[in-house]
Write a protein that holds these residues in place. Structure first.
Motif, mmCIF file in Angstrom:
data_model
loop_
_atom_site.group_PDB
_atom_site.id
_atom_site.type_symbol
_atom_site.label_atom_id
_atom_site.label_comp_id
_atom_site.label_asym_id
_atom_site.label_seq_id
_atom_site.Cartn_x
_atom_site.Cartn_y
_atom_site.Cartn_z
ATOM 1 N N GLN A 6 1.000 -1.123 0.157
ATOM 2 C CA GLN A 6 0.089 -0.180 0.113
ATOM 3 C C GLN A 6 0.882 1.154 -0.046
ATOM 4 N N ARG A 7 1.946 1.175 0.717
ATOM 5 C CA ARG A 7 2.904 2.382 0.940
ATOM 6 C C ARG A 7 3.543 2.546 -0.539
ATOM 7 N N LEU A 8 4.029 1.389 -1.134
ATOM 8 C CA LEU A 8 4.585 1.797 -2.384
ATOM 9 C C LEU A 8 3.589 2.468 -3.719
ATOM 10 N N HIS A 9 2.382 1.843 -3.561
ATOM 11 C CA HIS A 9 1.548 2.285 -4.459
ATOM 12 C C HIS A 9 1.168 3.753 -4.206
ATOM 13 N N ALA A 10 1.034 4.120 -2.953
ATOM 14 C CA ALA A 10 0.490 5.559 -2.544
ATOM 15 C C ALA A 10 1.864 6.373 -3.047
ATOM 16 N N ALA A 11 3.104 6.096 -2.983
ATOM 17 C CA ALA A 11 4.107 6.924 -3.211
ATOM 18 C C ALA A 11 4.316 7.030 -4.767
ATOM 19 N N ILE A 12 4.021 5.893 -5.560
ATOM 20 C CA ILE A 12 4.001 6.239 -7.039
ATOM 21 C C ILE A 12 2.659 7.040 -7.530
ATOM 22 N N ALA A 13 1.718 6.809 -6.755
ATOM 23 C CA ALA A 13 0.454 7.627 -7.067
ATOM 24 C C ALA A 13 0.731 9.135 -6.715
ATOM 25 N N VAL A 15 3.776 10.485 -6.884
ATOM 26 C CA VAL A 15 5.013 10.990 -7.872
ATOM 27 C C VAL A 15 3.841 11.411 -8.988
ATOM 28 N N ASP A 16 3.240 10.310 -9.482
ATOM 29 C CA ASP A 16 2.425 10.703 -10.605
ATOM 30 C C ASP A 16 1.417 11.992 -10.581
ATOM 31 N N ALA A 17 0.897 12.136 -9.364
ATOM 32 C CA ALA A 17 0.331 13.398 -8.997
ATOM 33 C C ALA A 17 1.247 14.608 -9.348
ATOM 34 N N ALA A 18 2.385 14.528 -9.046
ATOM 35 C CA ALA A 18 3.270 15.655 -9.084
ATOM 36 C C ALA A 18 3.587 15.835 -10.819
ATOM 37 N N ASN A 19 3.865 14.944 -11.307
ATOM 38 C CA ASN A 19 4.089 14.736 -12.609
ATOM 39 C C ASN A 19 3.022 15.309 -13.716
ATOM 40 N N SER A 55 14.139 -4.088 -6.675
ATOM 41 C CA SER A 55 13.949 -3.794 -5.403
ATOM 42 C C SER A 55 12.869 -2.544 -5.151
ATOM 43 N N GLU A 56 12.128 -2.398 -4.256
ATOM 44 C CA GLU A 56 11.247 -1.174 -3.936
ATOM 45 C C GLU A 56 12.088 0.142 -4.122
ATOM 46 N N ALA A 57 13.116 0.423 -3.657
ATOM 47 C CA ALA A 57 13.951 1.356 -3.921
ATOM 48 C C ALA A 57 14.209 1.924 -5.301
ATOM 49 N N LEU A 58 14.590 0.930 -5.826
ATOM 50 C CA LEU A 58 14.829 0.910 -7.365
ATOM 51 C C LEU A 58 13.385 1.298 -8.186
ATOM 52 N N ARG A 59 12.362 0.763 -7.851
ATOM 53 C CA ARG A 59 11.146 0.846 -8.397
ATOM 54 C C ARG A 59 10.677 2.472 -8.066
ATOM 55 N N LEU A 60 10.788 2.856 -7.044
ATOM 56 C CA LEU A 60 10.491 3.942 -6.605
ATOM 57 C C LEU A 60 11.506 5.268 -7.504
ATOM 58 N N ALA A 61 12.845 5.207 -7.418
ATOM 59 C CA ALA A 61 13.759 5.995 -8.280
ATOM 60 C C ALA A 61 13.226 6.030 -9.415
ATOM 61 N N VAL A 62 13.072 4.966 -10.200
ATOM 62 C CA VAL A 62 12.750 4.831 -11.884
ATOM 63 C C VAL A 62 11.368 5.569 -12.099
ATOM 64 N N GLU A 97 15.266 15.382 -3.597
ATOM 65 C CA GLU A 97 14.697 16.206 -2.720
ATOM 66 C C GLU A 97 13.126 16.219 -2.815
ATOM 67 N N TRP A 98 12.738 16.182 -3.960
ATOM 68 C CA TRP A 98 11.291 16.253 -4.189
ATOM 69 C C TRP A 98 10.580 14.552 -3.916
ATOM 70 N N ALA A 99 11.336 13.749 -4.416
ATOM 71 C CA ALA A 99 10.849 12.194 -4.090
ATOM 72 C C ALA A 99 10.958 12.103 -2.535
ATOM 73 N N GLY A 100 11.975 12.531 -1.982
ATOM 74 C CA GLY A 100 12.053 12.274 -0.659
ATOM 75 C C GLY A 100 11.024 13.015 0.355
ATOM 76 N N GLU A 101 10.508 14.148 -0.103
ATOM 77 C CA GLU A 101 9.261 14.507 0.483
ATOM 78 C C GLU A 101 8.222 13.705 0.265
ATOM 79 N N ILE A 102 7.958 13.304 -0.914
ATOM 80 C CA ILE A 102 6.798 12.021 -1.082
ATOM 81 C C ILE A 102 7.055 10.914 -0.137
ATOM 82 N N LEU A 103 8.040 10.436 -0.149
ATOM 83 C CA LEU A 103 8.495 9.118 0.470
ATOM 84 C C LEU A 103 8.228 9.365 2.137
ATOM 85 N N GLY A 104 8.714 10.582 2.666
ATOM 86 C CA GLY A 104 8.476 10.797 4.230
ATOM 87 C C GLY A 104 7.180 10.969 4.316
ATOM 88 N N ALA A 105 6.190 11.316 3.357
ATOM 89 C CA ALA A 105 4.772 11.493 3.664
ATOM 90 C C ALA A 105 3.956 10.461 3.615
#
Length: 201
Positions: A6-13, A15-19, A55-62, A97-105
């Motif tokens: 759920q956390r991964l899906h929320a983070a990807i969503a 990122v998509d919202a930002a983009n 890994s999850e980290a690589l999926r998020l970074a991609v 920086e921007w990805a980190g803000e999303i991941l923290g949230a």
């Protein structure tokens, strides 16, 4: 958010919202869409194809590779090689920086955030397998989705030189994957010439 999936899906969503705010548009199957939203989705699709056990980290970074990229325009730096390198470095810093803000949230811990940031800044390229995988995926997405337009706007010899440099940044696995892409004829011919250029003594 305790559920990892759920956390991964929320983070990807997120990122998509930002983009989705990207004012630049591309047409995909007749529909006009935010350019960086499409880019992130293409990156994830390529990762699944070439590195399915990522890994999850690589999926998020991609997915966050170009997050809010339009906010650091190339024209804001001198249009020379040093200016380009400064721009790329600043992009990596801002993306992290921007990805980190999303991941923290979304509930990721500082270690996870630092790892994604390191990948987005392309640290230890060649020595870090995941950083190299991110570089491979970006190169493959360029070849499949963007190189044809690039080739149409530049002299053939420049296209071959750029593709040779692209190949040089890729791992052997990434280069093999490039051979299996359904590339446009002009891109495939230029890539074949780039391979010859790269292997000539």
């Amino acid at each position: 958010m305790s559920n990892p999936t759920q956390r991964l899906h929320a983070a990807i969503a997120a990122v998509d919202a930002a983009n989705s705010a990207d004012p630049n548009r591309v047409v995909v199957e007749g529909e006009e869409l935010p350019a960086e939203l499409v880019y992130g989705q293409r990156m994830s699709a390529m990762l699944d194809r070439v590195y399915p056990d990522a890994s999850e980290a690589l999926r998020l970074a991609v997915r966050a590779q170009h997050i809010r990229r339009w906010q650091v325009p190339r024209a804001s730096y001198p249009m020379d090689r040093p200016g380009y390198l400064r721009w790329r470095k600043e992009l990596g810093r801002k993306h992290a920086e921007w990805a980190g803000e999303i991941l923290g949230a979304c509930g990721y811990d500082p270690e996870d955030i630092a790892r994604v940031g390191s990948l987005l800044r392309k640290e230890n390229l060649r020595r870090d397998a995941e950083t190299q995988a991110l570089e491979d995926v970006a190169a493959l997405v360029f070849l499949l989705h963007y190189a044809e337009d690039f080739a149409a706007k530049h002299a053939p010899e420049k296209v071959v030189t750029i593709l040779a440099k692209t190949l040089a940044k890729m791992s052997e696995h990434g280069q093999e994957a490039a051979g299996g892409l359904g590339l446009a004829p002009a891109v495939r011919h230029a890539l074949e010439a780039a391979i010859v250029q790269a292997t000539d003594p």
